[in-house]
Design an enzyme around this catalytic site. Sequence first.
Site, PDB file in Angstrom:
ATOM      1  CG  ASP A   1      -1.952   1.008   1.292  1.00  0.00           C
ATOM      2  OD1 ASP A   1      -2.413   1.415   0.207  1.00  0.00           O
ATOM      3  OD2 ASP A   1      -2.359   1.406   2.405  1.00  0.00           O
ATOM      4  CG  HIS A   2      -0.385   4.849   0.138  1.00  0.00           C
ATOM      5  ND1 HIS A   2      -0.808   5.842  -0.710  1.00  0.00           N
ATOM      6  CD2 HIS A   2      -1.490   4.452   0.814  1.00  0.00           C
ATOM      7  CE1 HIS A   2      -2.107   6.037  -0.557  1.00  0.00           C
ATOM      8  NE2 HIS A   2      -2.552   5.195   0.357  1.00  0.00           N
TER       9      HIS A   2
ATOM     10  CB  ILE B   1     -11.257  -0.823   4.731  1.00  0.00           C
ATOM     11  CG1 ILE B   1     -12.398  -0.508   3.745  1.00  0.00           C
ATOM     12  CG2 ILE B   1     -11.752  -0.708   6.188  1.00  0.00           C
ATOM     13  CD1 ILE B   1     -13.408  -1.608   3.579  1.00  0.00           C
ATOM     14  CG  ASP B   2      -5.312   1.222   8.037  1.00  0.00           C
ATOM     15  OD1 ASP B   2      -5.588   0.479   8.994  1.00  0.00           O
ATOM     16  OD2 ASP B   2      -4.197   1.755   7.925  1.00  0.00           O
ATOM     17  CB  SER B   3      -9.743   4.777   9.355  1.00  0.00           C
ATOM     18  OG  SER B   3      -8.667   5.557   8.886  1.00  0.00           O
TER      19      SER B   3
ATOM     20  CG  HIS C   1      -5.335   8.190   3.209  1.00  0.00           C
ATOM     21  ND1 HIS C   1      -4.788   8.863   2.139  1.00  0.00           N
ATOM     22  CD2 HIS C   1      -5.436   6.897   2.827  1.00  0.00           C
ATOM     23  CE1 HIS C   1      -4.555   8.000   1.158  1.00  0.00           C
ATOM     24  NE2 HIS C   1      -4.948   6.802   1.538  1.00  0.00           N
ATOM     25  N   GLY C   2      -7.762   8.528   6.923  1.00  0.00           N
ATOM     26  CA  GLY C   2      -7.924   8.828   8.338  1.00  0.00           C
ATOM     27  C   GLY C   2      -9.379   8.867   8.781  1.00  0.00           C
TER      28      GLY C   2
ATOM     29  CB  ALA D   1     -12.895   3.599   0.776  1.00  0.00           C
TER      30      ALA D   1
ATOM     31  CG  HIS E   1      -6.064   4.764  -1.889  1.00  0.00           C
ATOM     32  ND1 HIS E   1      -4.972   4.350  -1.159  1.00  0.00           N
ATOM     33  CD2 HIS E   1      -5.960   4.173  -3.103  1.00  0.00           C
ATOM     34  CE1 HIS E   1      -4.231   3.545  -1.911  1.00  0.00           C
ATOM     35  NE2 HIS E   1      -4.804   3.428  -3.102  1.00  0.00           N
TER      36      HIS E   1
HETATM   37  P1  13P Z   1      -8.954   4.856   5.392  1.00  0.00           P
HETATM   38  O1  13P Z   1      -8.104   5.753   6.246  1.00  0.00           O
HETATM   39  O2  13P Z   1     -10.210   5.535   4.981  1.00  0.00           O
HETATM   40  O3  13P Z   1      -9.212   3.533   6.024  1.00  0.00           O
HETATM   41  O4  13P Z   1      -8.134   4.586   4.029  1.00  0.00           O
HETATM   42  C1  13P Z   1      -7.200   3.543   3.959  1.00  0.00           C
HETATM   43  C2  13P Z   1      -6.396   3.584   2.716  1.00  0.00           C
HETATM   44  O5  13P Z   1      -6.688   4.249   1.744  1.00  0.00           O
HETATM   45  C3  13P Z   1      -5.201   2.749   2.695  1.00  0.00           C
HETATM   46  O6  13P Z   1      -4.454   2.931   1.536  1.00  0.00           O
HETATM   47  O1  G3H Z   2      -3.223   5.018   3.576  1.00  0.00           O
HETATM   48  C1  G3H Z   2      -2.565   4.689   4.551  1.00  0.00           C
HETATM   49  C2  G3H Z   2      -2.954   3.501   5.343  1.00  0.00           C
HETATM   50  O2  G3H Z   2      -4.006   3.798   6.216  1.00  0.00           O
HETATM   51  C3  G3H Z   2      -1.761   2.937   6.052  1.00  0.00           C
HETATM   52  O3  G3H Z   2      -1.425   3.693   7.160  1.00  0.00           O
HETATM   53  O4  G3H Z   2       0.985   4.116   6.714  1.00  0.00           O
HETATM   54  O5  G3H Z   2       0.028   4.428   9.013  1.00  0.00           O
HETATM   55  O6  G3H Z   2       0.309   2.137   8.066  1.00  0.00           O
HETATM   56  P1  G3H Z   2       0.064   3.594   7.775  1.00  0.00           P
HETATM   57 ZN    ZN Z   3      -4.541   4.936   0.771  1.00  0.00          ZN
END
Ligand code: 13P
Ligand code: G3H
Ligand code: ZN
Length: 309
Positions: free
Chosen positions: A82-83, A255-257, A180-181, A213, A211
């Site tokens: 990711d990224h 989905i991370d947050s 993000h976040g 999302a 992203h």
């Molecule tokens: P969220 O912060 O909305 O979960 O986005 C996660 C993301 O885009 C990870 O690449």
């Molecule tokens: O888009 C970023 C993701 O939420 C990953 O977050 O770089 O803090 O692991 P992180």
């Molecule tokens: Zn992202």
Amino acid sequence: MAIVTTKEMFKKAYEGGYAIGAFNVNNMEIIQGITEGAKMENAPVILQVSAGARKYAKHAYLMHMIQAAIEDTDLPIAVHLDHGPDFETCKSCIDGGFSSVMIDGSHYSFEENIAVTKKVVEYAHDHGVVVEAELGRLAGVEDDVKVSAEDSSYTQPDEVEEFVARTGCDSLAIAIGTSHGAYKFKGEAKLRFDILEEVGKRLPGFPIVLHGASSVIPEYVEMINKFGGEMPGAQGVPEDMLRKAASMAVCKINIDSDLRLAFTGLVRKHFVEHPDHFDPRQYLTDARTGIREMVRHKIVNVLGCNGKA
Ligand code: 13P
Ligand code: G3H
Ligand code: ZN
């Protein structure tokens, strides 16, 4: 089942009008919660690893835990960077067994973004790995870098055909107003579906990635606030907007947050309700089960990829 690429997943998702969930993983309980939820819904899934996650948990630990999850579930699982910040990080993940990498050149000029993406694509394709690129720039926090709303920019649809043709990337992340976040909108949530529609017309059949999302599920924000946390004003992307995006060209929803919020909310709740507990297995069981149920909810009610494994 071995680790798979996203090629087949995206083809079916595009044709079927649904999306695959790409969930960020940092530790064993998160990997188990996501994959157990996907197994219960018989859904394909993407486990994604940021540079920060690789630093925190170490590449080898994450790979071995993901291999264990594949053995345990027998699901089609893709492992994605990711990224990816640069060619070297992408190369290291490709050499280390990932099936997909993102090269995030969104902060570069159009030409510089093309140059770095093309370089990653050439190396990745030689090794049977697929590449996600990004055009346009999201606001929010990634890997401790905060992008302000003023520095974010929507994807320009008239650039996407040239970008994809010149880079050879396999999927494209676009900026349509998500960020993000946990603080995505102040007031009403607005997404530029007109941009998504136009991109879809210009790149027929091509998988688009969303992203930022997370829905910032109110249940978990309330739980955090109730049990000693403070997250006033947290707000995410409404689920109906995500469903609409999934029915259009969006094949991958990141989905991370929401994972972080579920994990943290349930750990906070556990400690308040059981102040005498000090065995990590007790509170981590709650967090893992919460992630599993949250992922099932996403798969069935947001992504629509249940039964598609
Ligand atoms: P969220 O912060 O909305 O979960 O986005 C996660 C993301 O885009 C990870 O690449
Ligand atoms: O888009 C970023 C993701 O939420 C990953 O977050 O770089 O803090 O692991 P992180
Ligand atoms: Zn992202």
